[in-house]
Write an enzyme that holds these catalytic residues in place. Structure first.
Site, PDB file in Angstrom:
ATOM      1  N   CYS A   1      -2.483  12.770   3.567  1.00 33.66           N
ATOM      2  CA  CYS A   1      -3.823  12.960   2.998  1.00 33.66           C
ATOM      3  C   CYS A   1      -3.788  12.621   1.501  1.00 33.66           C
ATOM      4  O   CYS A   1      -3.455  11.503   1.146  1.00 33.66           O
ATOM      5  CB  CYS A   1      -4.348  14.360   3.287  1.00 33.66           C
TER       6      CYS A   1
ATOM      7  N   HIS B   1      -4.075  14.078   9.026  1.00 40.51           N
ATOM      8  CA  HIS B   1      -3.124  15.191   8.942  1.00 40.51           C
ATOM      9  C   HIS B   1      -2.276  15.254  10.209  1.00 40.51           C
ATOM     10  O   HIS B   1      -2.755  15.722  11.241  1.00 40.51           O
ATOM     11  CB  HIS B   1      -3.879  16.514   8.777  1.00 40.51           C
TER      12      HIS B   1
ATOM     13  N   GLU C   1       0.026  17.283  10.944  1.00 38.32           N
ATOM     14  CA  GLU C   1       0.233  18.687  11.336  1.00 38.32           C
ATOM     15  C   GLU C   1      -0.946  19.263  12.103  1.00 38.32           C
ATOM     16  O   GLU C   1      -0.836  20.307  12.743  1.00 38.32           O
ATOM     17  CB  GLU C   1       0.545  19.547  10.105  1.00 38.32           C
TER      18      GLU C   1
END
Length: 215
Positions: free
Chosen positions: A87, A195, A197
């Site tokens: 990001c 992202h 994650e």
């Protein structure tokens, strides 16, 4: 043991990132450490730079950690340690950010971070949600990830993206009223606008690829 450091400079989803990395690393020799200590980063075998918020604020936060930028230059640029930016952590790789003011970036990926300008005025900014990606050419970190309209989805939340000066550093895009940068990289450096994650199967596969990457 493989030491993987996630850099804490006050601007990132540290807990989410660490949890995703530890989930993938379970059963391997990788140790995942969240740290603001440049000396620990100096010993790292892999480095991840997260980032959430405005470009200028994130760069100021990174600059405010004594010795961190210098260690990143030493280990990533001079030392060739595998590096993943996420990001705004990816956007900081650019030559400059153009959010409200012009802010110098790390300069590792020539280009500028500019505001999204979708062709369709009905599309809202920030771009927030799930999108597939379009891989422009093969990369080790994107191996085994189905792309295109029927591919896996990644989670995006951003108002700006990194326009690279060269197609040689652009590895994947997404579509949001036109092409939007999704992945950039060169040599031992890789960055994702989305992202990992938070991107479920796509993100976990990318993290797995990163943990075994030998650029």
């Amino acid at each position: 043991m493989t030491l993987v450091t996630i850099i804490d400079y006050g601007a990132g989803n540290l807990a989410s990132a660490a949890n995703a990395f530890r989930r993938v690393a379970n059963g391997t020799d990788a140790e995942i450490v969240v740290t603001a200590d440049p000396e620990i980063v100096r010993k790292a075998d892999r480095i991840m730079l997260p980032g959430v918020g405005a470009f200028a604020d994130c760069k100021a936060g990174l600059d405010a950690v004594p010795g961190m930028v210098e260690v990143l230059q030493e280990r990533v640029i001079a030392g060739g340690v595998p590096f993943l930016g996420v990001c705004v952590g990816m956007q900081l790789l650019a030559s400059e950010g153009r959010e409200k003011t012009i802010t110098p970036g790390l300069g590792w990926i020539p280009g500028a971070v500019v505001r999204l300008t979708p062709d369709n005025p009905a599309l809202k900014i920030p771009h927030m949600g799930w999108n597939t990606i379009n891989v422009t050419r093969p990369h080790a970190l994107l191996a085994g990830i189905p792309d295109g309209p029927n591919g896996l989805h990644a989670y995006f939340v951003h108002s700006y993206h990194l326009q690279t000066d060269s197609q040689d550093t652009l590895w994947a895009t997404t579509d949001y009223g036109g092409p939007v940068t999704a992945c950039v990289g060169r040599d031992n450096i890789f960055g994702t606008q989305f992202h990992p994650e938070k991107s479920q199967a796509l993100g976990l596969k990318l993290i797995e690829n990163f943990l075994s990457w030998t650029p």
